[in-house]
Motif scaffolding. Structure first.
Motif, PDB file in Angstrom:
ATOM      1  N   ILE A  40       0.850  -1.188   0.000  1.00  0.00           N
ATOM      2  CA  ILE A  40       0.000   0.000   0.000  1.00  0.00           C
ATOM      3  C   ILE A  40       0.888   1.240   0.000  1.00  0.00           C
ATOM      4  N   ASN A  41       0.562   2.186  -0.858  1.00  0.00           N
ATOM      5  CA  ASN A  41       1.284   3.456  -0.898  1.00  0.00           C
ATOM      6  C   ASN A  41       0.769   4.398   0.189  1.00  0.00           C
ATOM      7  N   GLU A  46      -2.974   5.143   0.930  1.00  0.00           N
ATOM      8  CA  GLU A  46      -3.785   5.564  -0.200  1.00  0.00           C
ATOM      9  C   GLU A  46      -3.875   4.434  -1.228  1.00  0.00           C
ATOM     10  N   ASN A  47      -4.771   4.591  -2.208  1.00  0.00           N
ATOM     11  CA  ASN A  47      -5.143   3.467  -3.078  1.00  0.00           C
ATOM     12  C   ASN A  47      -4.444   3.487  -4.434  1.00  0.00           C
ATOM     13  N   THR A  48      -3.226   4.018  -4.493  1.00  0.00           N
ATOM     14  CA  THR A  48      -2.546   4.182  -5.781  1.00  0.00           C
ATOM     15  C   THR A  48      -1.543   3.082  -6.098  1.00  0.00           C
ATOM     16  N   GLY A  49      -1.402   2.098  -5.221  1.00  0.00           N
ATOM     17  CA  GLY A  49      -0.352   1.105  -5.401  1.00  0.00           C
ATOM     18  C   GLY A  49      -0.855  -0.269  -5.780  1.00  0.00           C
ATOM     19  N   THR A  63      -5.446  -1.509  -4.161  1.00  0.00           N
ATOM     20  CA  THR A  63      -6.192  -0.328  -4.611  1.00  0.00           C
ATOM     21  C   THR A  63      -7.418  -0.011  -3.768  1.00  0.00           C
ATOM     22  N   ASP A  64      -7.790  -0.901  -2.850  1.00  0.00           N
ATOM     23  CA  ASP A  64      -8.956  -0.632  -2.015  1.00  0.00           C
ATOM     24  C   ASP A  64      -8.958  -1.599  -0.843  1.00  0.00           C
ATOM     25  N   THR A  81      -8.372  -5.272  -2.103  1.00  0.00           N
ATOM     26  CA  THR A  81      -8.456  -5.453  -3.547  1.00  0.00           C
ATOM     27  C   THR A  81      -7.079  -5.224  -4.161  1.00  0.00           C
ATOM     28  N   ARG A 110      -4.512  -4.817  -7.444  1.00  0.00           N
ATOM     29  CA  ARG A 110      -4.509  -4.308  -8.820  1.00  0.00           C
ATOM     30  C   ARG A 110      -4.350  -5.459  -9.811  1.00  0.00           C
ATOM     31  N   THR A 126      -7.719 -11.173  -7.322  1.00  0.00           N
ATOM     32  CA  THR A 126      -7.685  -9.761  -6.944  1.00  0.00           C
ATOM     33  C   THR A 126      -8.197  -9.502  -5.528  1.00  0.00           C
ATOM     34  N   GLY A 131       3.479   1.140 -13.727  1.00  0.00           N
ATOM     35  CA  GLY A 131       3.168   2.521 -13.374  1.00  0.00           C
ATOM     36  C   GLY A 131       3.908   3.537 -14.220  1.00  0.00           C
TER      37      GLY A 131
END
Length: 506
Positions: free
Chosen positions: A75-76, A84-87, A90-91, A103, A105, A152, A219
Motif C-alpha cells: 500500500i502506498n 492511499e489506493n494508488t499502489g 487499490t482498495d 483489492t 490491482r 484480486t 506505473g
C-alpha cells in the motif's frame, strides 16, 4: 564543534582520493556532468552504509533505498503518510472488527514473469508473520489467517481487533512466491525480483549496486535510466565525493558537512524526520529498578541543552515517545530539573552504564558525554560503553544491558503503535519497562475503531512510560541532510526515511 568542522575540511582532499579508489568512482565525469547539462542518465547515489541485505523480510530498513527501487510496498502512502489506493492494493474495507478485505490491482507481473496477484500479496504478508528472523514479525503476531479467494482479493483475519492493518501493509514489500521459495533469503538478496520501476543491473561486491529501468513496469516510468548506488560511512568522505562531482547525490551529511556543501555551491536539502533518538532506562535490574533513581536520571537530562549545545539547533528537541509524525506533541512530558534530580539521588553512590552505538548517528559520542555529564552533576557515577550498532542491538534484544542505552527509533509506519509495540510492551524489542498496565493499553489502543479513537489511549500510554515510570527519555528528532549537484533535481526523501529516485534527472 570547531574541532569537528576543521577536521572534516582537512579530510576532504584525502577522503576524495581514497574513497574514489575504494568505490571505483572517478572525478572526471562526462562532458554533460562538467557543464551541468541535464540528461536522463543513471543517478549516482552515495549512501551512508552498504545494505546488509536486499531481502526486506529479514533486513533492516537501511537497505530500503536500494531494494525499494525494485520492490514495491503493498500500500502506498500520501503526503501525510496515510494509506492511499494508488499502489498494488487499490482498495480495502473492514468487514467486521477482525476481518479485512483488500483489492489487488489487476495485470501486474514481477520482472521474472511471475504473476503479482492476490496470492503473492497474501504470501508476502505471511512471510513477515512466519519468518523467525523477520524484522516485522512482532507486528503481525495478531494475524490469524491471510487467504486469496481469487486473483484480486485478499482476506485477512486477526485474532483480536486491530485498526492499523492497512498502515502496517505500507511497510510490507511484494515478493514473488515461487522465486523467493526457490532462492531462499540469501539467494533472493543476491538478485532481488519485484514489480518496481527498476530491475537489478549489476553488483560489484562490496563496492556498488546498479539498477536499470524495468521495461514492463505497470506505473509511471522513471525520468532517468537507472540508479548507481555506492556507499561510505564517513560524512566527510561523502562530502568530498560530492564536491569532486564523483556522485550526483550524497545522503546523510552532518550539519557541518551540509554547511560546507552549501558554501561550495552545492544544493542541500534538510528534512525534519520522524527518526527519534531515545535514552532507554532499563527498569528490570539495578540501578533503575529503583523508580526514584529513574526519575532522577530523567530530570537530570536536558534535551534542549543537547540540541542547542551540540547540534547548534540543527535537530529538533522532542519530549514525547509516541508522537510519531513531525509537528505532533505529547500530551504530557518531563522537563529537566537538575536540582530535584540531585535531591532524589541524595548522595547515594550509584554507577550508571551508558551504552551507545559509536559512530552510528551524528555526534552520538558528544550526546552520550552530555548525558553522562548531567548524570554526574546529579550525583551518579557514569561508565561509558560504546558499542558497534550490531552488538548494541543484539545485547538490547538479549536483555544483556543495564543502566541507559541509546539508539534511534525509526517509525517506518506513521502510527504510534510502531513504537508502542516496539518499545513499550513486555515482549517488545527493548523490554526495558515491563508493566502489565502498558501491555493492556497497547492492546486497548489497537482494538479501537481507528487512529482518532486510539489517540487518547496513546496519550495515556506515553504519559505512563515517559512521565510516570520514567523508563524512556526522548531526546530529539534527527534533521536529515543530503547534497546534490546543481544540475540534479527530483531526488526525494521523506520524514519516514523513504527514498524516491523516479523523478530524478541530471
Amino acid at each position: 564543534m570547531i574541532k569537528n568542522r576543521l577536521g572534516a575540511r582537512r579530510l576532504v582532499a584525502v577522503a576524495a582520493a581514497l574513497t574514489m579508489a575504494g568505490l571505483g568512482l572517478t572525478a572526471c565525469g562526462s562532458d554533460s556532468e562538467k557543464s551541468g547539462a541535464s540528461s536522463n542518465a543513471p543517478i549516482r547515489a552515495l549512501l551512508n552504509a552498504q545494505p546488509t541485505t536486499l531481502d526486506p523480510i529479514v533486513g533492516p530498513r537501511s537497505g530500503q533505498p536500494v531494494w525499494g527501487t525494485m520492490l514495491e510496498p503493498l500500500i502506498n502512502t500520501d503526503a501525510k503518510f496515510d494509506p492511499e489506493n494508488t499502489g498494488v492494493i487499490t482498495d480495502w474495507k473492514r468487514d467486521d472488527p477482525t476481518t479485512w478485505t483488500f483489492t489487488v490491482r489487476e495485470g501486474i507481473s514481477f520482472s521474472n514473469g511471475e504473476k503479482a496477484d492476490a496470492a503473492a500479496v497474501a504470501n508476502s504478508i505471511l512471510l513477515n508473520r512466519d519468518t523467525e528472523a523477520g524484522i516485522l514479525k512482532s507486528y503481525f503476531g495478531n494475524v490469524a489467517s491471510v487467504e486469496a479467494p481469487d486473483a484480486t482479493t485478499v482476506v485477512l483475519k486477526t485474532k483480536t481487533p486491530q485498526y492499523n492493518i492497512p498502515n502496517l501493509l505500507t511497510n510490507v514489500f511484494l515478493l514473488p512466491p515461487a522465486y523467493y521459495k526457490e532462492k531462499g533469503s540469501e539467494g533472493f538478496a543476491a538478485a532481488p525480483v519485484g514489480t518496481g520501476p527498476y530491475v537489478l543491473d549489476k553488483v560489484q561486491a562490496g563496492r556498488s549496486i546498479s539498477v536499470k529501468l524495468n521495461p514492463d513496469y505497470w506505473g509511471e516510468k522513471p525520468k532517468n535510466t537507472g540508479v548507481d548506488f555506492s556507499w561510505s560511512n564517513e560524512p566527510s568522505q561523502r562530502l568530498a565525493l560530492l564536491q569532486s562531482k564523483s556522485v550526483d547525490v550524497a545522503f546523510d551529511l552532518s550539519y557541518t558537512q551540509a554547511a560546507d556543501a552549501k558554501k561550495a555551491g552545492l544544493e542541500v536539502t534538510s528534512t525534519e524526520t520522524a527518526v527519534k533518538l531515545v535514552a532507554f532506562l532499563y527498569a528490570p535490574t539495578a540501578p533503575f529498578n529503583d523508580p526514584k533513581l529513574r526519575e532522577a536520571a530523567a530530570l537530570a537530562i536536558d534535551r534542549n541543552a543537547i540540541v542547542d549545545g551540540i547540534f547548534d539547533g540543527h535537530a529538533k528537541a522532542d519530549a514525547g515517545l509516541l508522537n510519531i509524525v513531525p509537528g505532533s506533541e505529547p500530551g504530557e512530558s518531563v522537563t529537566a530539573d537538575p536540582a530535584k534530580a540531585k535531591e532524589l539521588v541524595g548522595g547515594t553512590s550509584v554507577t550508571v552504564p551508558i551504552s551507545y552505538p559509536a559512530g552510528q548517528y551524528t555526534n552520538i559520542e558528544e550526546v552520550a558525554q552530555a548525558i553522562g555529564g548531567s548524570l554526574e552533576k546529579a550525583g551518579f557515577k557514569v561508565k561509558y560503553n560504546p558499542l558497534d550498532y550490531g552488538t548494541l542491538v543484539k545485547q538490547v534484544v538479549g536483555r544483556q544491558l543495564n543502566g541507559i542505552y541509546m539508539f534511534a527509533g525509526v517509525p517506518n509506519v506513521a502510527v504510534p503503535d510502531f513504537f508502542a509495540s516496539g518499545f513499550m510492551k513486555t515482549v517488545s524489542i527493548t523490554g526495558n519497562c515491563p508493566d502489565p498496565k502498558a501491555d493492556a493499553l497497547v492492546q486497548k489502543a489497537l482494538e479501537q475503531d481507528d487512529a482518532a479513537a486510539a489517540a487518547p489511549v496513546y496519550d495515556e500510554l506515553n504519559t505512563l512510560g515517559v512521565v510516570d515510570n520514567h523508563c524512556f527519555v526522548p531526546l530529539y528528532r534527527q534533521i536529515f541532510n543530503y547534497g546534490t549537484q546543481k544540475n540534479v533535481s527530483g531526488v526525494q526523501y521523506d520524514a519516514l526515511g523513504a527514498y524516491d529516485f523516479t523523478k530524478a534527472t541530471r
